[in-house]
Scaffold this motif. Structure first.
Motif, PDB file in Angstrom:
ATOM      1  N   ARG B 142      58.542  40.740  29.224  1.00  0.00           N
ATOM      2  CA  ARG B 142      57.925  41.080  27.939  1.00  0.00           C
ATOM      3  C   ARG B 142      56.403  41.131  28.025  1.00  0.00           C
ATOM      4  O   ARG B 142      55.679  40.755  27.096  1.00  0.00           O
ATOM      5  CB  ARG B 142      58.381  40.105  26.832  1.00  0.00           C
ATOM      6  N   MET B 143      55.910  41.614  29.159  1.00  0.00           N
ATOM      7  CA  MET B 143      54.465  41.627  29.386  1.00  0.00           C
ATOM      8  C   MET B 143      53.735  42.600  28.485  1.00  0.00           C
ATOM      9  O   MET B 143      52.612  42.342  28.056  1.00  0.00           O
ATOM     10  CB  MET B 143      54.174  42.020  30.833  1.00  0.00           C
ATOM     11  N   TRP B 148      49.716  44.298  24.492  1.00  0.00           N
ATOM     12  CA  TRP B 148      49.199  45.000  23.305  1.00  0.00           C
ATOM     13  C   TRP B 148      48.720  44.020  22.244  1.00  0.00           C
ATOM     14  O   TRP B 148      47.774  44.312  21.507  1.00  0.00           O
ATOM     15  CB  TRP B 148      50.255  45.973  22.754  1.00  0.00           C
ATOM     16  N   GLU B 149      49.329  42.844  22.170  1.00  0.00           N
ATOM     17  CA  GLU B 149      48.790  41.876  21.211  1.00  0.00           C
ATOM     18  C   GLU B 149      47.384  41.443  21.633  1.00  0.00           C
ATOM     19  O   GLU B 149      46.475  41.334  20.806  1.00  0.00           O
ATOM     20  CB  GLU B 149      49.703  40.641  21.061  1.00  0.00           C
ATOM     21  N   ALA B 150      47.206  41.220  22.945  1.00  0.00           N
ATOM     22  CA  ALA B 150      45.870  40.831  23.445  1.00  0.00           C
ATOM     23  C   ALA B 150      44.864  41.941  23.157  1.00  0.00           C
ATOM     24  O   ALA B 150      43.743  41.692  22.690  1.00  0.00           O
ATOM     25  CB  ALA B 150      45.933  40.536  24.937  1.00  0.00           C
ATOM     26  N   HIS B 151      45.269  43.176  23.420  1.00  0.00           N
ATOM     27  CA  HIS B 151      44.400  44.331  23.147  1.00  0.00           C
ATOM     28  C   HIS B 151      43.977  44.359  21.678  1.00  0.00           C
ATOM     29  O   HIS B 151      42.800  44.511  21.348  1.00  0.00           O
ATOM     30  CB  HIS B 151      45.140  45.616  23.537  1.00  0.00           C
ATOM     31  N   ASP B 152      44.953  44.208  20.796  1.00  0.00           N
ATOM     32  CA  ASP B 152      44.652  44.284  19.362  1.00  0.00           C
ATOM     33  C   ASP B 152      43.655  43.192  18.957  1.00  0.00           C
ATOM     34  O   ASP B 152      42.732  43.433  18.166  1.00  0.00           O
ATOM     35  CB  ASP B 152      45.939  44.127  18.533  1.00  0.00           C
ATOM     36  N   LEU B 153      43.855  42.010  19.514  1.00  0.00           N
ATOM     37  CA  LEU B 153      42.966  40.893  19.178  1.00  0.00           C
ATOM     38  C   LEU B 153      41.555  41.147  19.711  1.00  0.00           C
ATOM     39  O   LEU B 153      40.558  40.903  19.013  1.00  0.00           O
ATOM     40  CB  LEU B 153      43.560  39.591  19.745  1.00  0.00           C
ATOM     41  N   ILE B 154      41.452  41.652  20.942  1.00  0.00           N
ATOM     42  CA  ILE B 154      40.129  41.913  21.530  1.00  0.00           C
ATOM     43  C   ILE B 154      39.378  42.971  20.714  1.00  0.00           C
ATOM     44  O   ILE B 154      38.204  42.798  20.371  1.00  0.00           O
ATOM     45  CB  ILE B 154      40.286  42.351  23.007  1.00  0.00           C
ATOM     46  N   VAL B 155      40.076  44.061  20.384  1.00  0.00           N
ATOM     47  CA  VAL B 155      39.400  45.136  19.643  1.00  0.00           C
ATOM     48  C   VAL B 155      38.959  44.625  18.270  1.00  0.00           C
ATOM     49  O   VAL B 155      37.851  44.918  17.809  1.00  0.00           O
ATOM     50  CB  VAL B 155      40.314  46.375  19.520  1.00  0.00           C
ATOM     51  N   LYS B 156      39.808  43.815  17.653  1.00  0.00           N
ATOM     52  CA  LYS B 156      39.414  43.289  16.347  1.00  0.00           C
ATOM     53  C   LYS B 156      38.215  42.345  16.482  1.00  0.00           C
ATOM     54  O   LYS B 156      37.307  42.358  15.638  1.00  0.00           O
ATOM     55  CB  LYS B 156      40.594  42.577  15.669  1.00  0.00           C
ATOM     56  N   GLY B 169      49.424  35.220  16.054  1.00  0.00           N
ATOM     57  CA  GLY B 169      50.371  36.211  16.538  1.00  0.00           C
ATOM     58  C   GLY B 169      51.543  35.570  17.250  1.00  0.00           C
ATOM     59  O   GLY B 169      51.752  34.358  17.194  1.00  0.00           O
ATOM     60  N   LYS B 170      52.296  36.407  17.927  1.00  0.00           N
ATOM     61  CA  LYS B 170      53.438  35.890  18.668  1.00  0.00           C
ATOM     62  C   LYS B 170      52.969  35.140  19.910  1.00  0.00           C
ATOM     63  O   LYS B 170      53.540  34.131  20.288  1.00  0.00           O
ATOM     64  CB  LYS B 170      54.360  37.053  19.055  1.00  0.00           C
ATOM     65  N   TYR B 171      51.921  35.665  20.539  1.00  0.00           N
ATOM     66  CA  TYR B 171      51.489  35.089  21.809  1.00  0.00           C
ATOM     67  C   TYR B 171      50.146  34.366  21.739  1.00  0.00           C
ATOM     68  O   TYR B 171      49.858  33.539  22.590  1.00  0.00           O
ATOM     69  CB  TYR B 171      51.412  36.184  22.873  1.00  0.00           C
ATOM     70  N   PHE B 172      49.314  34.732  20.770  1.00  0.00           N
ATOM     71  CA  PHE B 172      47.966  34.173  20.747  1.00  0.00           C
ATOM     72  C   PHE B 172      47.614  33.645  19.363  1.00  0.00           C
ATOM     73  O   PHE B 172      47.938  34.287  18.360  1.00  0.00           O
ATOM     74  CB  PHE B 172      46.946  35.241  21.178  1.00  0.00           C
ATOM     75  N   HIS B 173      46.972  32.497  19.391  1.00  0.00           N
ATOM     76  CA  HIS B 173      46.539  31.862  18.140  1.00  0.00           C
ATOM     77  C   HIS B 173      45.056  31.539  18.216  1.00  0.00           C
ATOM     78  O   HIS B 173      44.589  30.949  19.191  1.00  0.00           O
ATOM     79  CB  HIS B 173      47.337  30.575  17.898  1.00  0.00           C
ATOM     80  N   HIS B 174      44.345  31.928  17.186  1.00  0.00           N
ATOM     81  CA  HIS B 174      42.907  31.638  17.143  1.00  0.00           C
ATOM     82  C   HIS B 174      42.487  31.809  15.691  1.00  0.00           C
ATOM     83  O   HIS B 174      42.437  32.929  15.190  1.00  0.00           O
ATOM     84  CB  HIS B 174      42.167  32.630  18.057  1.00  0.00           C
ATOM     85  N   PRO B 284      61.156  39.034  38.792  1.00  0.00           N
ATOM     86  CA  PRO B 284      62.125  39.577  37.833  1.00  0.00           C
ATOM     87  C   PRO B 284      61.495  39.838  36.470  1.00  0.00           C
ATOM     88  O   PRO B 284      60.814  38.981  35.925  1.00  0.00           O
ATOM     89  CB  PRO B 284      63.198  38.484  37.738  1.00  0.00           C
ATOM     90  N   GLY B 285      61.746  41.049  35.974  1.00  0.00           N
ATOM     91  CA  GLY B 285      61.192  41.420  34.679  1.00  0.00           C
ATOM     92  C   GLY B 285      59.979  42.305  34.805  1.00  0.00           C
ATOM     93  O   GLY B 285      59.608  42.977  33.863  1.00  0.00           O
ATOM     94  N   TYR B 286      59.348  42.284  35.977  1.00  0.00           N
ATOM     95  CA  TYR B 286      58.135  43.098  36.121  1.00  0.00           C
ATOM     96  C   TYR B 286      58.496  44.578  36.165  1.00  0.00           C
ATOM     97  O   TYR B 286      57.909  45.394  35.473  1.00  0.00           O
ATOM     98  CB  TYR B 286      57.369  42.693  37.385  1.00  0.00           C
ATOM     99  N   HIS B 287      59.487  44.910  37.018  1.00  0.00           N
ATOM    100  CA  HIS B 287      59.891  46.309  37.146  1.00  0.00           C
ATOM    101  C   HIS B 287      61.057  46.586  36.200  1.00  0.00           C
ATOM    102  O   HIS B 287      61.859  45.698  35.929  1.00  0.00           O
ATOM    103  CB  HIS B 287      60.320  46.600  38.584  1.00  0.00           C
ATOM    104  N   PRO B 288      61.187  47.827  35.721  1.00  0.00           N
ATOM    105  CA  PRO B 288      62.349  48.144  34.883  1.00  0.00           C
ATOM    106  C   PRO B 288      63.649  47.904  35.661  1.00  0.00           C
ATOM    107  O   PRO B 288      63.671  48.023  36.891  1.00  0.00           O
ATOM    108  CB  PRO B 288      62.175  49.634  34.592  1.00  0.00           C
ATOM    109  N   ILE B 289      64.712  47.557  34.920  1.00  0.00           N
ATOM    110  CA  ILE B 289      66.001  47.241  35.544  1.00  0.00           C
ATOM    111  C   ILE B 289      66.454  48.377  36.477  1.00  0.00           C
ATOM    112  O   ILE B 289      66.893  48.128  37.599  1.00  0.00           O
ATOM    113  CB  ILE B 289      67.066  46.989  34.451  1.00  0.00           C
ATOM    114  N   ALA B 290      66.321  49.617  36.005  1.00  0.00           N
ATOM    115  CA  ALA B 290      66.812  50.745  36.814  1.00  0.00           C
ATOM    116  C   ALA B 290      66.075  50.813  38.149  1.00  0.00           C
ATOM    117  O   ALA B 290      66.680  51.100  39.191  1.00  0.00           O
ATOM    118  CB  ALA B 290      66.653  52.050  36.041  1.00  0.00           C
TER     119      ALA B 290
END
Lengths: 257, 379
Positions: B142-143, B148-156, B169-174, B284-290
């Motif tokens: 779920r990287m 994208w949450e980090a991106h949104d926070l930085i731009v804001k 957020g889901k991953y970051f709190h400040h 595991p999880g880095y590359h798509p399953i396929a």
């Protein structure tokens, strides 16, 4: 053969077999093999429910489920939905961790708890690696640590269907989701295990070099009042795979006496 | 077209590769001599300064726990470059924001570099290579959600100027985000994002940022650029200009083809030295399953075979290396350019391993004098 069930909006592939007392089997990192001999043997003792956790097997990932804590609540909800009473909850490795988390939260639906080489607790100090880092070890090294007979566990991808390979890849990915950090444990769990007042059996492969019975298993036993720790000969970290008959027999004896 | 000089700042003075099983994550740092390392840092900074003198732009990146790149903090080296350069654009490609625990800290660091350099920062965000997962203890699943949450926070954080805002957020709190300094450029430094998959390309295209492809060759690059462009059409957005498309290759220009190939063979150290065991290449999880399933079956796409057993001929054929005399390099760049529908940013990995200072400078000089003027004319 698996069926499907939905718990709290989460879709689960689930093996259901047998009649009588509910027996919930929670698989570990290896995922659920519906044809595993241990499942058939356990179904002789009651109504076996064996779900694939979200992300494992064919169970879809669930956006709301990304921790073992979530899984513990999910399966308490499953038992409530089934109107289960006096259920036997059995979990192996990661599944053992889930089972322990369930039991510290609520034992309302539970009668017996069986933890097969469970993960989930921190035993040593911060610089002691209680559980070898499977994500930083060569896969062959992991097999050597986890199996009494690593040769039997080695798979030849050329002989496996795309569906089977997909399940293997999904199982590994889901394991990283639930086990990455804190690494296969909840720092608070050990201090909560005293809440488990159920009859509890800890089963451990005598040849488990991944988490040993002497170090990790006895720490678990000491934290759960009255828990018994037994070892299974000629088995590593997944005794239900290497010695399914012996594991089912020990569990059968434990839950009927 | 703009050309960027990029060096990974490797520490190449290693024992024979047979003495270790991984150059990344677990190679003991007793092999690193800080005195030699200091000389290397200074040399690499000199080379970036020479790149600026030759009219090239400057690019840095970061990796962790690896001898292939001893810049664990792009912000630190770019802070130094922000002070000592005068005109070059300064590209960090990039900040691995799915892996950084504090996006607000990234926003602060980037704002600092932007102000130091009086508005010359180009700020890249990357997912980070698979080897970074164990190196930084970053969960590989779920990287992109985290990214994208980090991106949104930085731009804001960059664009909020009226006191603290809240982020739970889901991953970051400040709860009190209010960075000092704020960026020099308005509304914020240009953003670059790397992409490998059609899905990522579409996300970047929707936002209109510069999309960068690293060593993805003809087909991989075309897929990313096409998806970026198609997504904009679907959304009814104006077509992106060519400067929104970047391609990174190993580049060495010599007086003759033979001299160019000789330099490129030394650049291949990047690929040849990358000895990494499977647990670090495929967390595991880095590359798509396929892709993981295909890898298990041993079905490696042609381009990845290039990484396993690189040959100069193969790398050039796939468009991962541009090398030779100035005419040859120009033709090779243009072959890629024409294949992918044009691009405006050429990221040149032009220093590696045993390519020494004189050779590095010579390659840069040949490129900037003999090739770059022709590429600059592309509009």
């Amino acid at each position: 053969m698996s069926d499907w069930t939905t718990v709290a909006g989460v879709q689960l592939e689930m093996v259901e077999r047998g009649r009588g007392r509910p027996i919930l089997w929670l698989h570990g990192e290896e995922g659920l093999d519906p044809d595993a001999p241990v499942l058939g043997a356990l179904a002789a003792h009651g109504r076996l429910l064996a779900p694939s956790h979200p992300g494992y097997g064919h169970s879809p990932e669930a956006a709301t489920v990304d921790t073992v804590d979530d899984l513990a609540y999910l399966y308490l909800d499953l038992l409530a939905q089934q109107k289960a009473r006096d259920a036997v909850v059995i979990g192996a490795s990661l599944g053992g961790w889930i089972a322990a988390e369930m039991a510290v939260k609520s034992t309302t639906s539970l009668g017996h708890l069986v933890l097969v080489a469970p993960l989930g607790i921190k035993v040593g100090d911060r610089e002691t690696r209680d559980i070898p880092d499977i994500f930083a070890l060569h896969p062959d090294e992991v097999l050597k640590l986890q199996y009494h007979d690593p040769a039997c566990a080695r798979l030849d991808p050329a002989t496996l269907s795309d569906d089977r390979l997909t399940v293997i890849a999904r199982n590994r990915e889901a394991t990283a989701l639930y086990g990455w950090e804190p690494y296969f444990h909840n720092p608070k769990l050990r201090g909560r295990l005293h809440r488990i007042t159920l009859p509890t059996l800890l089963l451990w492969g005598a040849e488990d070099r991944f988490v040993t019975a002497g170090y990790y298993g006895s720490a678990y036993r000491d934290a759960i009042p009255g828990a018994r720790l037994e070892t299974v000969a000629a088995a590593g970290h997944f005794p239900h795979l290497e010695q399914p008959a012996a594991v089912a027999e020990r569990i059968g004896t434990f839950i009927t006496t | 077209m703009r050309a960027w000089f990029f060096s990974e700042n490797a520490y190449h003075l290693l024992p024979e590769a047979r003495e270790y099983d991984s150059i990344r994550v677990k190679l003991p740092n007793r092999y690193y001599d800080p005195k030699l390392g200091a000389d290397l840092y200074h040399r690499f900074i000199d080379e970036w300064l020479m790149a600026e003198d030759l009219g090239l732009e400057i690019m840095v990146n970061e990796h962790h726990q690896t001898a292939t790149n001893v810049n664990p903090s792009a912000a630190v080296v770019m802070g130094a470059l922000g002070r000592v350069t005068r005109s070059a654009r300064l590209l960090i490609l990039g900040n691995p924001i799915a892996n950084r625990r504090e996006p607000v800290r990234v926003a602060e660091e980037m704002a600092m570099v932007d102000v130091y350099s009086r508005g010359r920062l180009e700020c890249g965000f990357v997912r980070g290579v698979p080897y970074e997962m164990s190196a930084g203890n970053h969960r590989p699943t779920r990287m992109m959600e985290r990214f994208w949450e980090a991106h949104d926070l930085i731009v804001k954080a960059w664009t909020s100027h009226d006191g603290p805002f809240n982020w739970e957020g889901k991953y970051f709190h400040h709860r009190q985000v209010n960075i000092w300094p704020r960026p020099y450029q308005e509304p914020h430094p240009p953003i670059w994002i790397t992409a490998l998959s059609p899905g990522s390309a579409r996300e970047v295209g929707a936002r209109g940022y510069t999309v960068a492809c690293f060593l993805t060759g003809f087909e991989g690059t075309k897929t990313v650029f096409d998806n970026y462009r198609e997504r904009r059409v679907e959304l009814g957005l104006p077509a992106a200009s060519r400067d929104r498309f970047a391609y990174a290759a190993l580049v060495y220009t010599g007086e003759t083809d033979e001299a160019g190939y000789a330099g490129a063979r030394k650049l291949m150290w990047y690929l040849e030295s990358n000895k990494v065991p499977p647990q670090f290449t495929g967390p595991p999880g880095y590359h798509p399953i396929a892709s993981t399933v295909n890898a298990m079956k041993g079905a490696t796409p042609g381009i990845y075979k290039m990484f396993q057993n690189p040959t100069l001929e193969g790398l050039m054929e796939h468009g991962l290396v541009f090398a030779g005399n100035p005419d040859s390099v120009y033709r090779q760049v243009m072959r890629m350019y024409d294949h992918v529908g044009g691009f405006g940013q050429l990221l040149m990995m032009s220093q590696a391993g045993f390519l020494d200072h004189e050779e590095t400078v010579k390659g840069m000089q040949m490129f900037s004098r003999e090739v770059y003027p022709r590429l600059k004319e592309l509009r």
